[in-house]
Design an enzyme around this catalytic site. Structure first.
Site, short mmCIF file in Angstrom:
data_model
loop_
_atom_site.label_atom_id
_atom_site.label_comp_id
_atom_site.label_asym_id
_atom_site.label_seq_id
_atom_site.Cartn_x
_atom_site.Cartn_y
_atom_site.Cartn_z
N HIS A 308 0.85 -1.19 0.00
CA HIS A 308 0.00 0.00 0.00
C HIS A 308 0.88 1.23 0.00
O HIS A 308 1.93 1.24 0.65
CB HIS A 308 -0.92 0.01 1.23
CG HIS A 308 -2.05 0.97 1.08
ND1 HIS A 308 -1.94 2.29 1.42
CD2 HIS A 308 -3.30 0.80 0.60
CE1 HIS A 308 -3.09 2.90 1.16
NE2 HIS A 308 -3.92 2.01 0.65
N ASP A 365 -7.99 -5.25 0.14
CA ASP A 365 -8.59 -6.09 -0.89
C ASP A 365 -8.11 -7.53 -0.88
O ASP A 365 -8.56 -8.33 -1.68
CB ASP A 365 -8.36 -5.46 -2.27
CG ASP A 365 -9.29 -4.28 -2.44
OD1 ASP A 365 -10.40 -4.36 -1.91
OD2 ASP A 365 -8.90 -3.30 -3.06
#
Ligand code: ACO
Length: 429
Positions: A308, A365
């Site tokens: 991320h 996700d």
């Protein structure tokens, strides 16, 4: 703005400039660099905006190092535990949690706008049955601008709020209609006696021939997933919505652009890509091979759902979704070998020096697709689920930008092309 300054000196010209420091309520301080080009003659170079704040916002706070996510000051864990998606939507839009009466009015407002124009259905009908639903979503949501453009006064805050509520209300109806077009089922109308997520599931899965009862487990899981995906400060799709909105473009067009940005596998498209990857791995015994591929500089393969831009220790949303994935599978009484595979992948990656040193952890996700799959959502619709939830963040950020009156977004570049040269007629080339 604080009283502190950072002095920048250009050793070539000997000129100096004091840069003011902007401090927010929380988070890293920022240098205000506006005077840099006019004073020292330099722009700044920051591809991917890894070190650049593009706006001041009061909506969402992230501390990537500590794994903190707050909406309007409230920790995501508390909202996930105690709130509902629609209450979170109110909070993000309005800045405060609603009173009981305010919430009732808000629910009514959203419910009032859930239907879509009948002509919009013929627009959906124009797509081929196997069109990707994210392509359909971008097109159909953008087309709302054609339905409401004339009646929209961008200077009027009530009109802006109406557009925001319309999008939150209509997104599930459009998403379900896209899915049903693919399935060849008649479009379902919203049922306003149901809550937001129940209504969405009803529009997705009910058929005219038999009674459909929305599963409480599914509705609760969706509510949680929608809360966790509702906003995430200046991510790629939200920045897209802000950038398009900064031109004065119609908000439906701005959100359609956000949908397109979300679709990419480096962003919201990762939830679909995770499932595709798990399918490709196929078996726990093959995890090592794929980990090796992810580490190979000459192989473009990346572990989808890992890493991320902001979270460098853990993604707090992933922690909550991981727990929910187990609960949902247990409540539904099903097992999914892909969950076992995902667990093994996570276990091995989290012990691997490559992933540890690069601070690559499972993101939001990594697990969401497993829940969506368990609840009967087809893989191609995963990113659409994300888009429904993120619409709340997009419109909240757009409203904030409109209120503040931000100038048009217009980055600069470092030109690395040919220097000036003369045109040569084709016969002389
Ligand atoms: N698998 C393997 N290696 C990775 C991964 C991954 N998933 N992610 C990053 N790396 C490596 C890169 O190769 C790079 O290595 P290098 O320094 O040796 O060149 C290093 O880690 C840094 O990667 P960047 O791409 O520079 O990091 P950035 O912050 O720009 O990207 C991103 C973050 C896009 C999320 C990236 O980690 C990625 O592609 N992850 C997979 C896709 C994904 O899950 N996206 C969803 C993000 S969450 C969301 O949008 C809702």
């Amino acid at each position: 703005m604080s009283d502190q300054r950072v002095t920048v000196t250009d050793e070539t010209s000997g000129k100096s400039l004091e840069l003011p420091i902007i401090k927010g309520t929380d988070g890293e301080p920022c240098l205000q660099i506006k005077a840099l080009p006019s004073t020292l003659g330099y722009f700044t170079y920051d591809p991917g905006y890894t070190a650049t704040a593009s706006c001041t916002s009061k909506i969402t706070f992230i501390d990537g190092g500590k794994g903190i996510l707050r909406y309007r000051g409230y920790p995501i864990e508390q909202l996930a535990e105690n709130s509902s998606f629609l209450e979170v939507a109110y909070l993000l839009l309005e800045g405060e949690l609603p009173t009981a009466d305010e919430f009732k009015d808000f629910q009514q407002d959203i419910t009032y706008h859930t239907m879509i124009h009948e002509r919009l259905k013929s627009f959906i009908g124009g797509f081929h049955y196997d069109a990707h639903p994210m392509a359909m979503m971008a097109g159909v949501v953008g087309s709302l601008a054609a339905f409401y453009h004339d009646k929209m006064d961008m200077e009027n805050p009530e009109h802006r709020m109406l557009a925001a509520k319309r999008m939150i209300a209509k997104m599930p109806t459009i998403a379900a209609a896209c899915y049903r077009h693919h399935m060849g089922w008649p479009t379902a109308y919203p049922n306003n006696s149901l809550n937001y997520t129940e209504n969405f599931l009803d529009m997705m899965f009910s058929v005219p021939t038999e009674e459909y009862k929305v599963s409480k487990v599914a509705a609760k899981a969706f509510d949680l997933l929608f809360i966790l995906h509702a906003d995430h400060e200046q991510n790629a799709s939200t920045s897209t919505v802000r950038l398009v909105g900064s031109t004065g473009a119609n908000p439906y067009a701005s959100v359609a652009a956000g949908i397109s940005a979300l679709w990419g596998p480096a962003h919201g498209g990762a939830n679909e890509a995770v499932l595709t990857m798990l399918d490709e791995i196929g078996d726990v015994s093959r995890v090592g091979k794929f980990i090796d591929r992810a580490k190979d500089k000459n192989d473009p393969f990346r572990l989808m759902g890992f890493g991320h831009r902001v979270y460098k220790n853990f993604d707090p949303r992933a922690t909550l979704i991981r727990k929910a994935a187990y609960e949902v599978l247990e409540e539904l009484g099903t097992t999914d070998p892909l969950l076992e595979l995902a667990m093994e992948l996570e276990r091995i990656a989290l012990q691997d020096d490559y992933f540890i040193s690069k601070k690559l952890y499972p993101n939001v996700d990594f697990y969401s697709g497993i829940i969506y799959k368990a609840l009967g959502i087809p893989t191609s619709m995963f990113t659409v689920m994300f888009a429904i939830a993120r619409t709340v963040g997009w419109v909240s950020q757009w409203l904030e930008q409109e209120e503040v009156g931000t100038p048009i977004g217009r980055p600069r570049q470092v030109y690395a092309g040919a220097p000036e040269r003369d045109y040569i007629p084709v016969q002389s080339r």
